[in-house]
Design a protein around this motif. Structure first.
Motif, PDB file in Angstrom:
ATOM      1  N   MET A  71      66.731 -22.222  33.621  1.00 46.51           N
ATOM      2  CA  MET A  71      66.850 -21.990  32.280  1.00 46.51           C
ATOM      3  C   MET A  71      67.943 -21.140  31.882  1.00 46.51           C
ATOM      4  N   ALA A  72      67.887 -20.446  32.742  1.00 44.53           N
ATOM      5  CA  ALA A  72      69.340 -18.770  32.943  1.00 44.53           C
ATOM      6  C   ALA A  72      70.525 -19.534  32.667  1.00 44.53           C
ATOM      7  N   SER A  73      70.996 -20.459  33.576  1.00 45.72           N
ATOM      8  CA  SER A  73      71.901 -21.690  33.369  1.00 45.72           C
ATOM      9  C   SER A  73      71.931 -22.226  32.423  1.00 45.72           C
ATOM     10  N   SER A  74      70.985 -22.778  31.675  1.00 45.22           N
ATOM     11  CA  SER A  74      71.467 -23.618  30.218  1.00 45.22           C
ATOM     12  C   SER A  74      72.189 -22.718  29.205  1.00 45.22           C
ATOM     13  N   GLN A  75      71.855 -21.679  29.440  1.00 43.86           N
ATOM     14  CA  GLN A  75      71.835 -20.293  28.842  1.00 43.86           C
ATOM     15  C   GLN A  75      73.066 -20.139  28.664  1.00 43.86           C
ATOM     16  N   ALA A  76      73.559 -19.542  29.845  1.00 41.30           N
ATOM     17  CA  ALA A  76      74.285 -19.543  29.981  1.00 41.30           C
ATOM     18  C   ALA A  76      75.569 -20.399  30.209  1.00 41.30           C
ATOM     19  N   GLN A  77      75.475 -21.732  30.041  1.00 44.05           N
ATOM     20  CA  GLN A  77      76.194 -23.358  29.865  1.00 44.05           C
ATOM     21  C   GLN A  77      76.791 -23.188  28.341  1.00 44.05           C
ATOM     22  N   ALA A  78      75.764 -22.690  27.420  1.00 46.15           N
ATOM     23  CA  ALA A  78      75.551 -22.762  25.214  1.00 46.15           C
ATOM     24  C   ALA A  78      76.717 -21.487  25.186  1.00 46.15           C
ATOM     25  N   GLU A  79      76.331 -20.382  26.166  1.00 40.83           N
ATOM     26  CA  GLU A  79      76.612 -19.882  25.846  1.00 40.83           C
ATOM     27  C   GLU A  79      78.469 -19.594  26.029  1.00 40.83           C
ATOM     28  N   ILE A  80      79.079 -20.079  27.047  1.00 42.03           N
ATOM     29  CA  ILE A  80      80.587 -20.496  27.449  1.00 42.03           C
ATOM     30  C   ILE A  80      80.724 -21.308  26.630  1.00 42.03           C
ATOM     31  N   THR A  81      79.744 -22.536  25.697  1.00 45.99           N
ATOM     32  CA  THR A  81      80.481 -23.483  24.698  1.00 45.99           C
ATOM     33  C   THR A  81      80.924 -23.225  23.396  1.00 45.99           C
ATOM     34  N   GLU A  82      79.332 -22.372  23.160  1.00 48.76           N
ATOM     35  CA  GLU A  82      80.285 -21.406  22.008  1.00 48.76           C
ATOM     36  C   GLU A  82      81.171 -20.461  21.904  1.00 48.76           C
ATOM     37  N   ARG A  83      81.807 -19.559  23.239  1.00 48.84           N
ATOM     38  CA  ARG A  83      82.446 -19.547  23.091  1.00 48.84           C
ATOM     39  C   ARG A  83      84.092 -20.636  22.643  1.00 48.84           C
ATOM     40  N   ARG A  84      84.299 -20.923  23.494  1.00 47.46           N
ATOM     41  CA  ARG A  84      85.680 -22.387  23.980  1.00 47.46           C
ATOM     42  C   ARG A  84      85.274 -22.569  22.466  1.00 47.46           C
ATOM     43  N   LEU A  85      84.255 -22.963  21.647  1.00 46.92           N
ATOM     44  CA  LEU A  85      83.848 -23.180  20.573  1.00 46.92           C
ATOM     45  C   LEU A  85      84.776 -22.904  19.207  1.00 46.92           C
ATOM     46  N   ARG A  86      84.360 -20.979  19.244  1.00 48.12           N
ATOM     47  CA  ARG A  86      84.616 -20.130  18.680  1.00 48.12           C
ATOM     48  C   ARG A  86      85.592 -20.005  17.731  1.00 48.12           C
ATOM     49  N   PRO A  87      87.380 -20.343  18.204  1.00 49.51           N
ATOM     50  CA  PRO A  87      88.118 -20.383  17.388  1.00 49.51           C
ATOM     51  C   PRO A  87      87.829 -22.057  16.694  1.00 49.51           C
ATOM     52  N   LEU A  88      87.738 -22.754  17.124  1.00 53.29           N
ATOM     53  CA  LEU A  88      87.675 -23.953  16.275  1.00 53.29           C
ATOM     54  C   LEU A  88      87.094 -23.722  15.268  1.00 53.29           C
ATOM     55  N   TYR A  89      85.874 -23.197  15.197  1.00 52.93           N
ATOM     56  CA  TYR A  89      84.923 -23.341  13.688  1.00 52.93           C
ATOM     57  C   TYR A  89      85.407 -22.171  13.215  1.00 52.93           C
ATOM     58  N   ASP A  90      86.071 -21.332  13.344  1.00 57.93           N
ATOM     59  CA  ASP A  90      86.744 -20.533  12.516  1.00 57.93           C
ATOM     60  C   ASP A  90      88.261 -20.772  11.719  1.00 57.93           C
ATOM     61  N   ALA A  91      89.368 -21.820  12.472  1.00 60.96           N
ATOM     62  CA  ALA A  91      89.866 -22.765  12.091  1.00 60.96           C
ATOM     63  C   ALA A  91      89.250 -23.294  11.037  1.00 60.96           C
ATOM     64  N   ILE A  92      88.176 -23.871  11.093  1.00 62.99           N
ATOM     65  CA  ILE A  92      87.392 -24.662   9.757  1.00 62.99           C
ATOM     66  C   ILE A  92      87.122 -23.999   9.216  1.00 62.99           C
ATOM     67  N   ASP A  93      86.404 -22.912   8.998  1.00 63.84           N
ATOM     68  CA  ASP A  93      86.092 -22.777   7.151  1.00 63.84           C
ATOM     69  C   ASP A  93      87.258 -21.752   7.236  1.00 63.84           C
ATOM     70  N   ASN A  94      88.183 -21.371   7.833  1.00 64.78           N
ATOM     71  CA  ASN A  94      89.375 -21.042   6.648  1.00 64.78           C
ATOM     72  C   ASN A  94      90.702 -22.144   6.310  1.00 64.78           C
ATOM     73  N   ARG A  95      89.847 -23.580   6.549  1.00 64.51           N
ATOM     74  CA  ARG A  95      90.418 -24.106   6.146  1.00 64.51           C
ATOM     75  C   ARG A  95      92.175 -24.600   6.428  1.00 64.51           C
ATOM     76  N   GLN A  96      92.088 -24.012   7.707  1.00 65.96           N
ATOM     77  CA  GLN A  96      93.327 -24.311   8.641  1.00 65.96           C
ATOM     78  C   GLN A  96      92.618 -25.654   9.560  1.00 65.96           C
ATOM     79  N   ASN A  97      93.308 -26.579   9.120  1.00 73.19           N
ATOM     80  CA  ASN A  97      92.990 -28.061   9.164  1.00 73.19           C
ATOM     81  C   ASN A  97      94.126 -28.309  10.984  1.00 73.19           C
ATOM     82  N   LYS A  98      95.115 -28.465  10.359  1.00 71.69           N
ATOM     83  CA  LYS A  98      96.308 -28.769  11.771  1.00 71.69           C
ATOM     84  C   LYS A  98      96.127 -27.688  12.705  1.00 71.69           C
ATOM     85  N   LYS A  99      96.128 -26.416  12.679  1.00 69.79           N
ATOM     86  CA  LYS A  99      95.356 -25.479  14.005  1.00 69.79           C
ATOM     87  C   LYS A  99      94.118 -25.892  14.642  1.00 69.79           C
TER      88      LYS A  99
END
Length: 107
Positions: A1-29
């Motif tokens: 359980m803890a391992s899957s939660q840690a994996q989810a947090e790592i994935t979220e950290r990797r995707l955060r810049p992508l979400y931010d760029a999409i939210d700011n309509r910076q499509n090329k970035k």
């Protein structure tokens, strides 16, 4: 359980810049970030669904459709991927595609 939660947090950290760029309509970035993430981790379907959204916004419908088809075929069960795919179908107005996603991945 803890391992899957840690994996989810790592994935979220990797995707955060992508979400931010999409939210700011910076499509090329956002496209560059998505490509970088997918290159490192090819089975991260949430990144592919987010890239499909960016492609659709940039007028690359065929590339977006092929990415989202790949995501649906893989039937990921994580909430983030399903939410991103739902966003894609909402933006494209493809209700039938969304129904197919639900049938394939949730039922």
């Amino acid at each position: 359980m803890a391992s899957s939660q840690a994996q989810a947090e790592i994935t979220e950290r990797r995707l955060r810049p992508l979400y931010d760029a999409i939210d700011n309509r910076q499509n090329k970035k956002a496209l560059q970030i998505a490509d970088k993430i997918i290159k490192k981790q090819e089975d991260l379907y949430c990144a592919k669904a987010l890239k499909a959204i960016v492609c659709q916004r940039m007028g690359r419908q065929e590339e977006g459709n092929s990415l989202i088809d790949e995501v649906v075929k893989a039937c990921p069960g994580d909430q983030a991927t399903l939410q991103a795919a739902t966003m894609y179908y909402r933006e494209t107005g493809d209700g039938a595609g969304w129904c197919h996603l639900v049938i394939e991945c949730l039922i």
